[in-house]
Motif scaffolding. Structure first.
Motif, short mmCIF file in Angstrom:
data_model
loop_
_atom_site.label_atom_id
_atom_site.label_comp_id
_atom_site.label_asym_id
_atom_site.label_seq_id
_atom_site.Cartn_x
_atom_site.Cartn_y
_atom_site.Cartn_z
N GLU A 164 0.82 -1.21 0.00
CA GLU A 164 0.00 0.00 0.00
C GLU A 164 0.85 1.26 0.00
N LEU A 165 1.89 1.26 0.82
CA LEU A 165 2.74 2.44 0.95
C LEU A 165 4.20 2.04 0.82
N MET A 166 4.99 2.98 0.32
CA MET A 166 6.43 2.80 0.24
C MET A 166 7.11 4.07 0.74
N ILE A 167 8.33 3.89 1.22
CA ILE A 167 9.16 5.04 1.57
C ILE A 167 10.40 4.98 0.68
N LEU A 168 10.55 5.99 -0.18
CA LEU A 168 11.62 6.03 -1.16
C LEU A 168 12.38 7.34 -1.06
N ARG B 98 -1.54 6.25 -7.30
CA ARG B 98 -2.60 7.25 -7.24
C ARG B 98 -3.99 6.63 -7.34
N ASP B 99 -4.12 5.56 -8.10
CA ASP B 99 -5.45 4.98 -8.33
C ASP B 99 -5.79 3.86 -7.35
N ARG B 100 -4.97 3.65 -6.31
CA ARG B 100 -5.25 2.60 -5.34
C ARG B 100 -5.94 3.19 -4.12
N ARG B 101 -7.03 2.58 -3.74
CA ARG B 101 -7.74 3.02 -2.54
C ARG B 101 -7.04 2.47 -1.31
N LEU B 102 -6.65 3.38 -0.43
CA LEU B 102 -5.89 2.97 0.75
C LEU B 102 -6.81 2.41 1.83
#
Length: 309
Positions: free
Chosen positions: A148-152, A280-284
């Motif tokens: 769902e999330l990444m830290i880059l 952007r198009d993924r519902r969290l």
């Protein structure tokens, strides 16, 4: 929707996901506590339903077909929706519960546990599934929507991503205590180039940033030693193998104890920002949304936390 897809079961998708991740029927069987024939049967049933082969062998290695890649993406969406449903039901019961799926670039692995611990003080029933990856590995995971999330540290363009910078990443030059350069009051980057430089493996975001920076500054190191992780770089500097360009937070304890010294290079620190990223198009899910909201509302405190590590 074609009716045959309605015959897919979650168990089949779980087995299929295990084979995709392990690239092995036998390892998938171990992971799922099944026999290998049972795994093979589940995959055959899936192939009959979709009407196409899902895996093929090239030599001894198992590869996904185009149909398998499409099914893998659909399965990831289904499991993400179920996880989100679980979290929403927990939210309706008055508490935020569930698991945060988070992949972080390896340069941020020292900071994220502190960040999550601060978040968990507000939401004690939230769990964490943390994956540490190189920059290149993280980009591959983005391509299949694994997290769902990444830290880059560097956000790719052209991938339809939302991102938010939230934490300063300062890259500094470090040397072992007692190194002659530690006695200098001021240095230029060029003055380091006759020293061995310990670098990360190709595909590392920190390595890419440092190589671009040194190229722009026309600082070319004649001798480099490639090590596979920040820990190996840090240990290599401590052992006297050479200098390294590392995130300051990754060597904060060694700098505080005097085992390493930060060299006073005029062009440094190299300033970057870590960003939290999601498609952007993924519902969290509620948990991911809460974590994102926590970061957005506490960026100043998070940077203060980083400085105190």
């Amino acid at each position: 929707m074609r009716k045959y897809l309605m015959r897919l079961t979650l168990r089949q998708l779980q087995v299929f996901r295990a084979v995709c991740e392990t690239r092995s029927y036998s390892r998938a069987a171990e992971e799922m506590a099944l026999t290998q024939p049972a795994v093979s049967q589940q995959i055959r049933q899936l192939e009959e339903l979709v009407g196409q082969p899902l895996f093929e062998y090239v030599g001894k290695r198992l590869y996904l077909t185009d149909a398998a890649e499409a099914l893998q993406r659909a399965g990831a969406d289904i499991f993400a929706r179920l996880e989100s449903l679980d979290m929403q039901l927990s939210d309706l019961r008055g508490s935020l519960q569930g698991q945060l799926s988070l992949t972080v670039e390896s340069s941020a692995e020292y900071v994220v546990p502190h960040l999550f611990a601060a978040f968990r003080q507000q939401h004690p029933e939230v769990g964490l599934q943390l994956t540490v990856a190189s920059h290149a590995q993280a980009l591959r995971r983005l391509g299949v929507s694994r997290d769902e999330l990444m830290i880059l540290s560097q956000v790719p363009t052209g991938m339809n991503l939302e991102f938010m910078p939230f934490l300063t990443n300062q890259i500094v030059a470090v040397a072992p205590a007692g190194h002659p350069l530690c006695q200098r009051e001021r240095l230029s980057l060029q003055e380091l180039t006759d020293q061995p430089l310990l670098v990360r493996e190709p595909g590392s975001g920190t390595r890419q940033a440092c190589e671009t920076f040194c190229h722009d500054k026309r600082a070319h190191f004649a001798h480099t030693l490639q090590l596979g992780s920040q820990e190996a770089q840090r240990a290599g500097v401590l052992a006297g193998l050479g200098l390294a360009l590392l995130p300051r937070h990754a060597v904060s304890l060694e700098l505080a104890s005097g085992r390493l010294c930060e060299l006073p290079v005029a062009e440094l620190p190299l300033q970057h920002s870590w960003c939290v990223v999601h498609p952007r198009d993924r519902r969290l899910s509620p948990v991911a949304s809460a974590f994102l909201a926590y970061i957005r509302g506490n960026r100043a405190a998070i940077n203060a936390l980083n400085l105190s590590l």
